[in-house]
Design a protein around this motif. Structure first.
Motif, PDB file in Angstrom:
ATOM      1  N   ALA A   1      -4.451   7.075  -4.467  1.00 58.11           N
ATOM      2  CA  ALA A   1      -3.778   6.862  -3.194  1.00 58.11           C
ATOM      3  C   ALA A   1      -4.777   6.672  -2.060  1.00 58.11           C
ATOM      4  CB  ALA A   1      -2.849   8.033  -2.893  1.00 58.11           C
TER       5      ALA A   1
ATOM      6  N   THR B   1       0.901   3.961  -2.915  1.00 55.77           N
ATOM      7  CA  THR B   1       0.449   5.302  -2.565  1.00 55.77           C
ATOM      8  C   THR B   1       1.522   6.354  -2.826  1.00 55.77           C
ATOM      9  OG1 THR B   1      -0.960   4.337  -0.844  1.00 55.77           O
ATOM     10  CG2 THR B   1      -0.567   6.686  -0.724  1.00 55.77           C
TER      11      THR B   1
ATOM     12  N   GLU C   1       0.825  -1.200   0.000  1.00 58.06           N
ATOM     13  CA  GLU C   1       0.000   0.000   0.000  1.00 58.06           C
ATOM     14  C   GLU C   1       0.868   1.262   0.000  1.00 58.06           C
ATOM     15  OE1 GLU C   1      -0.576  -2.628   1.827  1.00 58.06           O
ATOM     16  OE2 GLU C   1      -2.716  -3.078   1.951  1.00 58.06           O
TER      17      GLU C   1
ATOM     18  N   ASN D   1      -7.014   3.639  -2.553  1.00 57.80           N
ATOM     19  CA  ASN D   1      -6.270   2.413  -2.279  1.00 57.80           C
ATOM     20  C   ASN D   1      -6.260   2.107  -0.784  1.00 57.80           C
ATOM     21  OD1 ASN D   1      -4.360   0.256  -2.436  1.00 57.80           O
ATOM     22  ND2 ASN D   1      -2.723   1.708  -2.017  1.00 57.80           N
TER      23      ASN D   1
END
Length: 316
Positions: free
Chosen positions: A239, A227, A223, A242
């Motif tokens: 971002a 991001t 992640e 997510n």
């Protein structure tokens, strides 16, 4: 021990590269399908970046250490908010343009559902079915929203202004980006987690601390990689989408599937402290979602500092 450090660095490199290609594939898939990049990030990207948590949770249950699975998810969700949003905001800033209020409320609802089920634990198969039912509702809403968007466009090529996106990118090229990203993220995370865990074990760190800190941070690195790349490409919607999508997947899908493999006991310390930290971290971003405040470097520094403080408390 030198080999373990080498594998950790290799895993981090793979994570960064995989995060970059996954963002490229996701935003161009959104263009070709005529749907917002936010929807893609809430589904394809979120599932791909949650793959490490799923793999580790199932493996933990099968190997007789189910508490690691629960600690991993709780710790990862906290890291996703404070670290995964904090670091990109500190580096490049985040300013979303899409409305994520509905998706954010799904994340808060999933958090409360998860906490309630933990209090009536240990988590077993029926808890898993409840969580998976919640996941089905979230995904159904995402599909409905995507269809409504396409219908409103009437087939026009009116899409979000996505930087460095190519509306004419071939389908096979998009597929390669997505496949490489979805394969590279769990591969890089696995290399990094295995080597980091070996290093931590060598220094006598307990399994509980490893689950809430080292493994949680490790499984949040996909992640973070995705991001950071999205922030530098000025894709703040990808971002934030997510992170929200990954947190929903962690709570509803990861634990929902893991408890179908075997029951998961709930550590009393999670009920007293860590679950509430996770919830507080989720609530703290409400102004940035509802009022669309930009996440500048000061906010990024504050989020990162809060996460470092949380880790220090765990280690103490």
């Amino acid at each position: 021990m030198a080999d373990e450090f080498g594998f950790a660095i290799l895993g981090l490199v793979i994570l960064l590269l995989a995060g970059d290609v996954l963002v490229k594939g996701a935003v161009n898939l959104a263009l070709r399908l005529g749907i917002p990049a936010l929807i893609v990030s809430l589904t394809v990207v979120a599932f791909g970046t949650s793959a490490p948590e799923l793999l580790i949770s199932i493996q933990s249950v099968l190997e007789g250490v189910p508490g690691l699975a629960l600690g991993n998810v709780v710790g990862s969700n906290t890291a996703n908010i404070l670290l995964v949003l904090g670091v990109p905001a500190l580096m490049a800033g985040l300013a979303a343009t899409s409305d994520t209020r509905r998706e954010y409320m799904f994340m808060i609802a999933a958090s409360f559902l998860f906490i309630i089920l933990c209090f009536i634990g240990p988590l077993t198969w029926w808890h898993g079915l409840v969580l998976l039912l919640g996941l089905a509702l979230v995904l159904g809403d995402a599909v409905r929203k995507a269809r409504a968007h396409r219908k409103a466009q009437n087939g026009a090529d009116d899409v979000d202004d996505l930087e460095e996106a190519d509306p004419d990118m071939p389908w096979w090229n998009i597929g390669i980006y997505l496949v490489l990203g979805l394969i590279g993220l769990p591969l890089g995370a696995s290399l990094l987690i295995d080597s980091a865990t070996a290093i931590a074990t060598e220094y006598g760190v307990s399994d509980t601390v490893i689950g809430l800190t080292l493994v949680a941070v490790g499984t949040s690195l996909p992640e973070l990689a995705t991001t950071v790349m999205a922030a530098f490409r000025r894709q703040a919607d990808v971002a934030i989408g997510n992170v929200i999508g990954s947190n929903v997947f962690n709570l509803l899908a990861i634990i929902g599937i893991a408890v179908l493999v075997g029951p998961i006991p709930v550590d009393p310390e999670l009920l007293r402290f860590d679950l509430w930290v996770m919830l507080a971290a989720s609530i703290i971003i409400a102004p940035f979602v509802f009022l669309r405040w930009p996440m500048g470097r000061v906010v990024g520094l504050a989020f990162s500092a809060l996460y470092v403080g949380y880790i220090v408390l765990l280690l103490m």
